[in-house]
Design a protein around this motif. Structure first.
Motif, PDB file in Angstrom:
ATOM      1  N   GLU A 101      42.382   6.152 -29.565  1.00  0.00           N
ATOM      2  CA  GLU A 101      41.639   6.339 -28.320  1.00  0.00           C
ATOM      3  C   GLU A 101      40.190   6.791 -28.547  1.00  0.00           C
ATOM      4  O   GLU A 101      39.388   6.846 -27.604  1.00  0.00           O
ATOM      5  N   ASN A 102      39.855   7.102 -29.801  1.00  0.00           N
ATOM      6  CA  ASN A 102      38.472   7.455 -30.121  1.00  0.00           C
ATOM      7  C   ASN A 102      37.649   6.247 -30.547  1.00  0.00           C
ATOM      8  O   ASN A 102      36.500   6.377 -30.965  1.00  0.00           O
ATOM      9  N   LEU A 103      38.244   5.071 -30.444  1.00  0.00           N
ATOM     10  CA  LEU A 103      37.526   3.831 -30.751  1.00  0.00           C
ATOM     11  C   LEU A 103      37.232   3.087 -29.451  1.00  0.00           C
ATOM     12  O   LEU A 103      38.134   2.657 -28.746  1.00  0.00           O
ATOM     13  N   GLY A 104      35.947   2.964 -29.145  1.00  0.00           N
ATOM     14  CA  GLY A 104      35.528   2.191 -27.984  1.00  0.00           C
ATOM     15  C   GLY A 104      35.145   0.783 -28.403  1.00  0.00           C
ATOM     16  O   GLY A 104      34.553   0.588 -29.468  1.00  0.00           O
ATOM     17  N   TYR A 105      35.484  -0.185 -27.566  1.00  0.00           N
ATOM     18  CA  TYR A 105      35.194  -1.584 -27.872  1.00  0.00           C
ATOM     19  C   TYR A 105      34.632  -2.220 -26.615  1.00  0.00           C
ATOM     20  O   TYR A 105      35.238  -2.150 -25.545  1.00  0.00           O
ATOM     21  N   ILE A 106      33.456  -2.848 -26.721  1.00  0.00           N
ATOM     22  CA  ILE A 106      32.865  -3.493 -25.557  1.00  0.00           C
ATOM     23  C   ILE A 106      32.488  -4.927 -25.915  1.00  0.00           C
ATOM     24  O   ILE A 106      31.837  -5.176 -26.927  1.00  0.00           O
ATOM     25  N   THR A 107      32.930  -5.851 -25.093  1.00  0.00           N
ATOM     26  CA  THR A 107      32.788  -7.275 -25.393  1.00  0.00           C
ATOM     27  C   THR A 107      32.234  -8.024 -24.183  1.00  0.00           C
ATOM     28  O   THR A 107      32.189  -7.500 -23.068  1.00  0.00           O
ATOM     29  N   ASN A 108      31.828  -9.255 -24.440  1.00  0.00           N
ATOM     30  CA  ASN A 108      31.362 -10.126 -23.362  1.00  0.00           C
ATOM     31  C   ASN A 108      32.459 -11.103 -22.938  1.00  0.00           C
ATOM     32  O   ASN A 108      32.172 -12.136 -22.350  1.00  0.00           O
ATOM     33  N   TYR A 109      33.691 -10.775 -23.256  1.00  0.00           N
ATOM     34  CA  TYR A 109      34.844 -11.605 -22.915  1.00  0.00           C
ATOM     35  C   TYR A 109      36.047 -10.688 -22.785  1.00  0.00           C
ATOM     36  O   TYR A 109      36.029  -9.531 -23.221  1.00  0.00           O
ATOM     37  N   GLU A 110      37.075 -11.196 -22.176  1.00  0.00           N
ATOM     38  CA  GLU A 110      38.277 -10.391 -21.963  1.00  0.00           C
ATOM     39  C   GLU A 110      39.127 -10.335 -23.229  1.00  0.00           C
ATOM     40  O   GLU A 110      39.266 -11.332 -23.939  1.00  0.00           O
ATOM     41  N   TRP A 123      31.064  -5.870 -20.981  1.00  0.00           N
ATOM     42  CA  TRP A 123      29.691  -5.590 -20.575  1.00  0.00           C
ATOM     43  C   TRP A 123      29.527  -5.753 -19.068  1.00  0.00           C
ATOM     44  O   TRP A 123      28.706  -5.061 -18.464  1.00  0.00           O
ATOM     45  N   GLU A 124      30.309  -6.622 -18.465  1.00  0.00           N
ATOM     46  CA  GLU A 124      30.216  -6.773 -17.004  1.00  0.00           C
ATOM     47  C   GLU A 124      30.762  -5.523 -16.303  1.00  0.00           C
ATOM     48  O   GLU A 124      30.233  -5.102 -15.270  1.00  0.00           O
ATOM     49  N   GLU A 125      31.807  -4.923 -16.873  1.00  0.00           N
ATOM     50  CA  GLU A 125      32.315  -3.666 -16.310  1.00  0.00           C
ATOM     51  C   GLU A 125      31.244  -2.579 -16.388  1.00  0.00           C
ATOM     52  O   GLU A 125      31.058  -1.806 -15.434  1.00  0.00           O
ATOM     53  N   LEU A 126      30.557  -2.506 -17.522  1.00  0.00           N
ATOM     54  CA  LEU A 126      29.488  -1.525 -17.661  1.00  0.00           C
ATOM     55  C   LEU A 126      28.385  -1.808 -16.650  1.00  0.00           C
ATOM     56  O   LEU A 126      27.889  -0.885 -15.989  1.00  0.00           O
ATOM     57  N   TYR A 127      28.007  -3.073 -16.522  1.00  0.00           N
ATOM     58  CA  TYR A 127      26.953  -3.451 -15.578  1.00  0.00           C
ATOM     59  C   TYR A 127      27.329  -3.044 -14.150  1.00  0.00           C
ATOM     60  O   TYR A 127      26.528  -2.452 -13.423  1.00  0.00           O
ATOM     61  N   ASN A 128      28.565  -3.349 -13.760  1.00  0.00           N
ATOM     62  CA  ASN A 128      29.011  -3.026 -12.402  1.00  0.00           C
ATOM     63  C   ASN A 128      29.040  -1.516 -12.169  1.00  0.00           C
ATOM     64  O   ASN A 128      28.595  -1.025 -11.131  1.00  0.00           O
ATOM     65  N   LYS A 129      29.577  -0.784 -13.146  1.00  0.00           N
ATOM     66  CA  LYS A 129      29.709   0.661 -13.002  1.00  0.00           C
ATOM     67  C   LYS A 129      28.336   1.335 -12.927  1.00  0.00           C
ATOM     68  O   LYS A 129      28.071   2.148 -12.026  1.00  0.00           O
TER      69      LYS A 129
END
Length: 330
Positions: A101-110, A123-129
């Motif tokens: 749970e200490n590993l974050g992963y952010i992608t441009n796809y599901e 990245w879309e979740e980050l953009y929306n938030k």
């Protein structure tokens, strides 16, 4: 706004995965609010220490995560992916001896999150938030955040469709292409144009949100048959306000001949009545139709008037080398 424009231009030149990570790291270093929100986006329960350290691409053994976060005695990692689908979940956890749970992963796809304990985001979740968190665009931090989100939106190809579509307006795109075809196969006293390809991007490819015409250009008074080139005229309609542009690729097989006619006069390039100041992007010299001319085009009550405006725009660009240097008259 200047900050938004800055990030917009950054997206044109710094669009790679590492670029996105570098600019995100710079945001963390520049704004404590952004840094805290960014970390809480992945790790909601993290208690951020005053001496927290965020490093880019810390190498350990065979691992090099994009973000290494040292928060007191706890280690957190964040990995950024745009198109790359080579993942290192277990490798990072094992190498840095962290909890999943200490590993974050952010992608441009599901990513299928089933049976995964990592903090996986898009990245879309980050953009929306982050967009929803902007309350006052005039605040310094929020103005910076707005510019950054425009950068993320461009680099990650995030398309937000908020305006109701009107299918009857699509015929205008067809009409524009047909008129540009006609204007790309004509002869004047100064030059001759030959239609080469239609429904293409500037360098001949196909890309969603861009379409136009490739034409061959030959100046009338130049007897050297090799002194010809290929240019592009078309429309970018990825944004709600489309841009009508002309482009010349800086390549001997494309538009180098035209560009060489004005290259030495670059210090004299400026906005004109018909087009904005020329600029290079991705080795293409661009001429964007001026805002006034585009407004006249859109407010015109006849097709003939619109065709005349397109002709004026096109001709002013094609004759620009001889406006800058009268000694080169065609």
């Amino acid at each position: 706004m200047q900050i938004t424009e800055f990030f917009k231009h950054c997206s044109w030149k710094f669009s790679k995965e590492n670029d996105l990570s570098d600019i995100t790291w710079a945001m963390c270093m520049s704004s404590e609010n952004f840094r805290n929100d960014f970390l809480h986006f992945f790790f909601p329960n993290i208690e951020i220490k005053e001496d927290i350290v965020i490093e880019r691409e810390k190498t350990k053994d065979d691992s090099r995560p994009d973000f290494y976060i040292e928060n007191g005695e706890d280690i957190f990692l964040i990995e950024n992916k745009i198109n790359d689908k080579k993942h290192h979940f277990d490798q990072y956890v094992k190498t840095f001896k962290i909890k999943p749970e200490n590993l974050g992963y952010i992608t441009n796809y599901e990513i299928d999150k089933k049976d995964l304990d990592y903090s996986i985001k898009t990245w879309e979740e980050l953009y929306n938030k982050f967009s929803s968190d902007i309350k006052d665009e005039n605040q310094k931090d929020e103005l910076l955040l707005k510019g950054y989100l425009e950068y993320v939106k461009a680099v990650c190809g995030i398309i937000k469709i908020n305006k109701v579509m009107k299918l009857d307006g699509i015929y205008s795109l067809f009409s524009l292409m047909e008129i540009l075809k006609t204007l790309s196969q004509r002869k004047t006293k100064d030059f001759e144009l030959t239609l080469w390809e239609s429904n293409r991007c500037c360098a001949g490819g196909i890309e969603n949100g861009i379409t136009g015409i490739i034409f061959e250009l030959k100046y009338s008074n130049d007897s050297n048959e090799s002194n010809r080139c290929w240019g592009w005229i078309g429309i970018f309609y990825k944004e709600e306000t489309p841009e009508i542009c002309m482009g010349f690729k800086d390549n001997p097989s494309w538009g180098e001949y035209f560009i060489n006619l004005i290259r030495k006069k670059k210090s004299d390039w400026k906005d004109t009545k018909h087009f904005k100041k020329p600029y290079f992007d991705s080795s293409i010299l661009w001429f964007d139709m001026s805002e006034d001319l585009r407004n006249n085009f859109e407010s015109s009550e006849s097709v003939d008037k619109q065709k005349k405006i397109l002709t004026e725009f096109m001709d002013k660009v094609l004759l620009y080398p001889f406006t800058l240097n009268p000694n080169n008259n065609p």
